[in-house]
Scaffold this motif. Sequence first.
Motif, PDB file in Angstrom:
ATOM      1  N   THR A  70       0.818  -1.223   0.000  1.00 25.82           N
ATOM      2  CA  THR A  70       0.000   0.000   0.000  1.00 25.82           C
ATOM      3  C   THR A  70       0.846   1.265   0.000  1.00 25.82           C
ATOM      4  OG1 THR A  70      -0.136  -0.278   2.395  1.00 25.82           O
ATOM      5  CG2 THR A  70      -2.056  -0.956   1.127  1.00 25.82           C
ATOM      6  N   THR A  71       2.171   1.128   0.066  1.00 31.71           N
ATOM      7  CA  THR A  71       3.016   2.329   0.098  1.00 31.71           C
ATOM      8  C   THR A  71       3.610   2.590  -1.286  1.00 31.71           C
ATOM      9  OG1 THR A  71       3.615   1.661   2.331  1.00 31.71           O
ATOM     10  CG2 THR A  71       4.905   3.443   1.350  1.00 31.71           C
ATOM     11  N   PRO A  72       3.289   3.745  -1.860  1.00 30.03           N
ATOM     12  CA  PRO A  72       3.826   4.037  -3.194  1.00 30.03           C
ATOM     13  C   PRO A  72       5.324   4.324  -3.143  1.00 30.03           C
ATOM     14  CG  PRO A  72       2.049   5.578  -2.600  1.00 30.03           C
ATOM     15  CD  PRO A  72       2.409   4.819  -1.367  1.00 30.03           C
ATOM     16  N   ALA A  73       6.025   3.922  -4.162  1.00 21.13           N
ATOM     17  CA  ALA A  73       7.449   4.210  -4.281  1.00 21.13           C
ATOM     18  C   ALA A  73       7.640   5.708  -4.481  1.00 21.13           C
ATOM     19  CB  ALA A  73       8.026   3.444  -5.463  1.00 21.13           C
ATOM     20  N   GLU A  74       8.660   6.246  -3.844  1.00 24.15           N
ATOM     21  CA  GLU A  74       8.950   7.679  -4.009  1.00 24.15           C
ATOM     22  C   GLU A  74      10.426   7.857  -4.331  1.00 24.15           C
ATOM     23  OE1 GLU A  74       7.761   9.811  -0.473  1.00 24.15           O
ATOM     24  OE2 GLU A  74       5.751   8.903  -0.592  1.00 24.15           O
ATOM     25  N   THR A  75      10.703   8.912  -5.067  1.00 25.12           N
ATOM     26  CA  THR A  75      12.084   9.164  -5.435  1.00 25.12           C
ATOM     27  C   THR A  75      12.940   9.362  -4.185  1.00 25.12           C
ATOM     28  OG1 THR A  75      11.564  10.032  -7.586  1.00 25.12           O
ATOM     29  CG2 THR A  75      13.619  10.819  -6.620  1.00 25.12           C
ATOM     30  N   GLY A  76      14.081   8.730  -4.200  1.00 26.50           N
ATOM     31  CA  GLY A  76      15.016   8.899  -3.093  1.00 26.50           C
ATOM     32  C   GLY A  76      14.817   7.934  -1.942  1.00 26.50           C
ATOM     33  N   MET A  77      13.712   7.192  -1.946  1.00 22.13           N
ATOM     34  CA  MET A  77      13.466   6.230  -0.862  1.00 22.13           C
ATOM     35  C   MET A  77      14.565   5.175  -0.805  1.00 22.13           C
ATOM     36  SD  MET A  77       9.611   4.852  -0.898  1.00 22.13           S
ATOM     37  CE  MET A  77       8.324   5.582   0.087  1.00 22.13           C
ATOM     38  N   LYS A  78      14.892   4.747   0.405  1.00 23.48           N
ATOM     39  CA  LYS A  78      15.814   3.617   0.541  1.00 23.48           C
ATOM     40  C   LYS A  78      15.072   2.528   1.303  1.00 23.48           C
ATOM     41  CE  LYS A  78      20.190   5.856   0.041  1.00 23.48           C
ATOM     42  NZ  LYS A  78      21.143   6.732   0.680  1.00 23.48           N
ATOM     43  N   VAL A  79      14.814   1.418   0.638  1.00 21.33           N
ATOM     44  CA  VAL A  79      13.939   0.384   1.193  1.00 21.33           C
ATOM     45  C   VAL A  79      14.746  -0.870   1.497  1.00 21.33           C
ATOM     46  CG1 VAL A  79      11.941  -1.083   0.724  1.00 21.33           C
ATOM     47  CG2 VAL A  79      11.992   1.258  -0.158  1.00 21.33           C
ATOM     48  N   ARG A  80      14.464  -1.451   2.666  1.00 15.15           N
ATOM     49  CA  ARG A  80      15.046  -2.767   2.973  1.00 15.15           C
ATOM     50  C   ARG A  80      13.921  -3.785   3.044  1.00 15.15           C
ATOM     51  NH1 ARG A  80      19.687  -3.935   7.021  1.00 15.15           N
ATOM     52  NH2 ARG A  80      18.096  -3.564   8.618  1.00 15.15           N
ATOM     53  N   THR A  81      14.066  -4.865   2.321  1.00 15.83           N
ATOM     54  CA  THR A  81      12.976  -5.852   2.323  1.00 15.83           C
ATOM     55  C   THR A  81      13.267  -7.022   3.257  1.00 15.83           C
ATOM     56  OG1 THR A  81      13.811  -7.252   0.535  1.00 15.83           O
ATOM     57  CG2 THR A  81      12.542  -5.314  -0.119  1.00 15.83           C
ATOM     58  N   GLN A  82      14.495  -7.157   3.673  1.00 18.48           N
ATOM     59  CA  GLN A  82      14.839  -8.264   4.585  1.00 18.48           C
ATOM     60  C   GLN A  82      15.685  -7.749   5.740  1.00 18.48           C
ATOM     61  OE1 GLN A  82      13.574 -11.192   4.255  1.00 18.48           O
ATOM     62  NE2 GLN A  82      12.951 -11.254   2.097  1.00 18.48           N
ATOM     63  N   SER A  83      15.330  -8.163   6.932  1.00 17.04           N
ATOM     64  CA  SER A  83      16.164  -7.884   8.114  1.00 17.04           C
ATOM     65  C   SER A  83      15.709  -8.859   9.186  1.00 17.04           C
ATOM     66  CB  SER A  83      15.974  -6.431   8.587  1.00 17.04           C
ATOM     67  OG  SER A  83      14.710  -6.306   9.215  1.00 17.04           O
TER      68      SER A  83
END
Lengths: 77, 948
Positions: free
Chosen positions: B82-95
């Motif tokens: 539900t969260t739109p991608a935004e320019t500059g975002m840094k996303v971690r999918t695993q931790s």
Amino acid sequence: MDMHNLIHMANQIGSFYEAMPDQEEALLGISGHLHNFWEPRMRKQLLEYVDAEAGKELKPIVLSAIRAHRNQLSPRP
Amino acid sequence: MFEQLNEKDFGTPKRNSEQEVTLEIDGMHVTVAAGTSIMRAAAESGVNIPKLCATDSLEPFGSCRLCLVEIEGRKGYPASCTTPAETGMKVRTQSPKLQSLRKGVMELYLSDHPLDCLTCAANGNCELQDMAGVTGLREVRYGYDGENHLHSKKDESNPYFTYDPSKCIVCNRCVRACEETQGTFALTISGRGFDSRVSAGQDQPFMESECVSCGACVQACPTATLQEKSVIAIGQAEHSIETTCAYCGVGCGFNAEMKGNQVVRMVPSKNGRANEGHSCVKGRFAWGYATHQDRILKPMIRGKFTDPWREVSWAEALDYAASEFKRIQNKYGRDSIGGIVSSRCTNEEGYLVQKLVRTAFGNNNVDTCARVCHSPTGYGLKQTLGESAGTQTFKSVEHSDVILVIGANPTDAHPVFASRMKKRLRAGARLIVIDPRKTELVSSPHIKAAFHLPLKPGTNVAMLSALAHVIVTEGLLANDFIASRCEDTAFRAWRDFVALPENSPEAMQDITGVSAELVRGAARLYATGGNAAIYYGLGVTEHAQGSTAVMGIANLAMATGNIGREGVGVNPLRGQNNVQGSCDIGSFPHELPGYRHVSDSTTRHLFEQAWGVEIQAEPGLRIPNMFDAALDGSFKGMYCQGEDLVQSDPNTQHVTAALAAMECIVVQDIFMNETAMYAHVFLPGSSFLEKDGTFTNAERRISRVRKVMPPKAGYADWEVTIQLAQRLGYEMNYQHPSEIMDEIARLTPTFHGVSYQKIDALGSIQWPCNDDAPEGTPTMHVDEFVRGKGRFIITKYVATDEKITRKFPLILTTGRILSQYNVGVQTRRTENVQWHEQDLLEIHPHDAEERGIQDGGWVSIQSRAGETVLRAKVSERMQPGVVYTTFHFPESGANVITTENSDWATNCPEYKVTAVQVMPVSEPSAWQKTHTRFSKAQQALLAQAKLV
Ligand code: SF4
Ligand code: SF4
Ligand code: SF4
Ligand code: FES
């Protein structure tokens, strides 16, 4: 073929073209339609009917079209 | 083409935006269209974030919390779906933290889920199982001692799928699929918290709810909760082949999921441009007919249609057919035989049948079942716009602001397109419905037509003229468009004609039965409401003025400039799967492939050179003309592929008398249909699963049909036609249907660029496809009309000869319903009969009461052509004075009543208007009794063949 049906179909075509303001165009439209879509044995029978019974049940506009463009309607030998 | 068994799921729908955003996902730079979710952005770059409630056919919902991610600089763990991608975002999918959160979610799910994975029908194809694996769940601490749903009762009421609440994880995907994809709103989540469960209708079994069994929920369900019964019975498939539905003109793309030569299930393909992953009950579920025990698998012959059948070899049957055709031509002349192209068979098969007629028979006596449905479309659109086809893609409806539906009931007849249309309507497009009946579209969940014009049957042309009158006299014309794109003289003549007072809505009121005010409102909305698109069906074409009405529709589109871009246009909704295609490839008696008249010597010479024969320059017989000629003794033989003339053509008794008068009827079909009961040679046909070829849908889209199993009777239909031609002395050399398409492409300018290779590469192609449009043409008439300038044509209303009288005071109109397909030969041999066991006569309460007719009682319907008896259904959907029936069952004899009245230009029968009387009765009609006797006798003659 059933002459009654052929007359009915020809008159239906006539009804469509009757609405055209240009009479010349309407007559060409009718004969063109008969030429393009009626199989030769149907056209032959229609022409015979026009000759034998003066096409009496045909709408005047259909009769005029057939008379004006008879050559086009005669099946090729 | 073998496909991956499961198409990749990107989690959320694709977004179309010119703007792009670039973000970092697990250290990778990813660029996507603005509005794309983080989940999809990740999936597109190969990172699969765990998910359960998200799937890329549905808007995200954010309920399962399995797709959590970490975003630098943000608090918490947002859901990536539900969260739109935004320019500059840094996303971690695993931790480690994410892993433990996800594990917790899974553990909760599994604490209320039976752990019978090994014997579960979804084993090997279950997202819950996959996620348990991905999250590394190794134990469930809560046990089954607490409250759970493990013993909930299964709902097996639907013949094609089961609902097992014990396996439900309440992800809501099914509910959203029913709403967003299908638009039926049959499902809800009832109850709260722990008690919440999916429920159909008002907590009813599926079969009793408003569910239409489209299967979208089954496809969306990530678990075995909603599961195809065929999968439960057979197990998961091992390979999958992409093909095209053989039912209606929507032409949905499917993956036939197979186990060896056995179909396990049909899954609508996301790559199918006509359906984008959706389907209806027919395409998805009703394919069982293809292997039904009634299939006839051995060729048979007999001398007279009253003789017993005799099973023979292919060689003997074909020799006999060929010798009979030759004998008849020698005796009665070259033009005494003809052929029928099927709108259900492939383009390649249709092409070969018309080629056989024009070469081996040496005449133009070829026609197709499109004669009885959309021939006026071909004629009307060619005259006005220059091409015998619809102008848009289905997707174009997403850009419409106003949708005008006339003489069509897409919810029942073109369900998948209806779903796409409804989606647009729910998003705000406004709807005008012109139909004698209050069809489902007029008022359905979250949709209400802005205007419903309930006109009297047979008055479409009057209505179209009245609409045009308002547009012309209220200054709503698109003058610039007309000046630059249309013929001036023709436009002026048309404008002056429709402006006449006799064409005003007020003057037409008595004819159409619709108030002038409504008509004016609808005309204003169509002309000024933004992009306006017209969709029409057989309620327009199957009239004495069918072709006139099609021209009237084209006039309206030109007058308002609603043509030549997305969101607008003139869109015929075609009945059968390949109506468009069968017309394209030359199956009309006056036209060679590509709609070129046989009298055009250049085209004729082109084909004469390619085929090595002389082609007649005169048109041949149309289907109704063939019957008339048979009755006068000049037409004696017919090769009829995949078409049931007796059941589908009007005035059944006239048709059967004509067939009985013929000397050799060769029927090629998969079943012993009503026509075959009058046949002398039966050649077993092949179903769409048994051959290669192409179908062309209502959007001019050519899609591949692929062989998923060998032909049950030994040959595909095209191979049989080749052998028949050979025996008639004409050689056809094709090793594969692709070579037939190559020939069509070589000889037809609008197909020059089409080849199997290109279809395989592009998925499907909308013709014209040639040097000017190498990848096909989604929207037609963009900068200019195919004929150059658009031509307005005067369309004067002429009342049909089929008028109500004291003797026949009601108007009968006919139609179809969702679960059955046309004459029902296929669908009657599937579980679809559970929705529609018999044809009913719908009648308004007022008319019923006047005649003492009870709901469910037997009534006779009598016209000047004949009489039949059906059960009555008293219904407010009808207007007084109009009765309605479907024509899916032969014993109903709906066409015993319809007359041979037909469209003036094309002889398309006037199925939609028959004057009748309806009376309560206690027994079947005389025709029905004769029909029952005759069918029984024919069954006996067939049984004898099997004994030989
Ligand atoms: S089968 Fe289709 S109509 Fe029925 S509940 Fe599922 S999505 Fe809704
Ligand atoms: S039935 Fe399937 S799709 Fe619907 S809520 Fe349950 S698990 Fe989800
Ligand atoms: S909408 Fe038509 S083409 Fe699509 S699945 Fe249903 S019957 Fe087949
Ligand atoms: S997949 Fe995102 S919350 Fe369920």
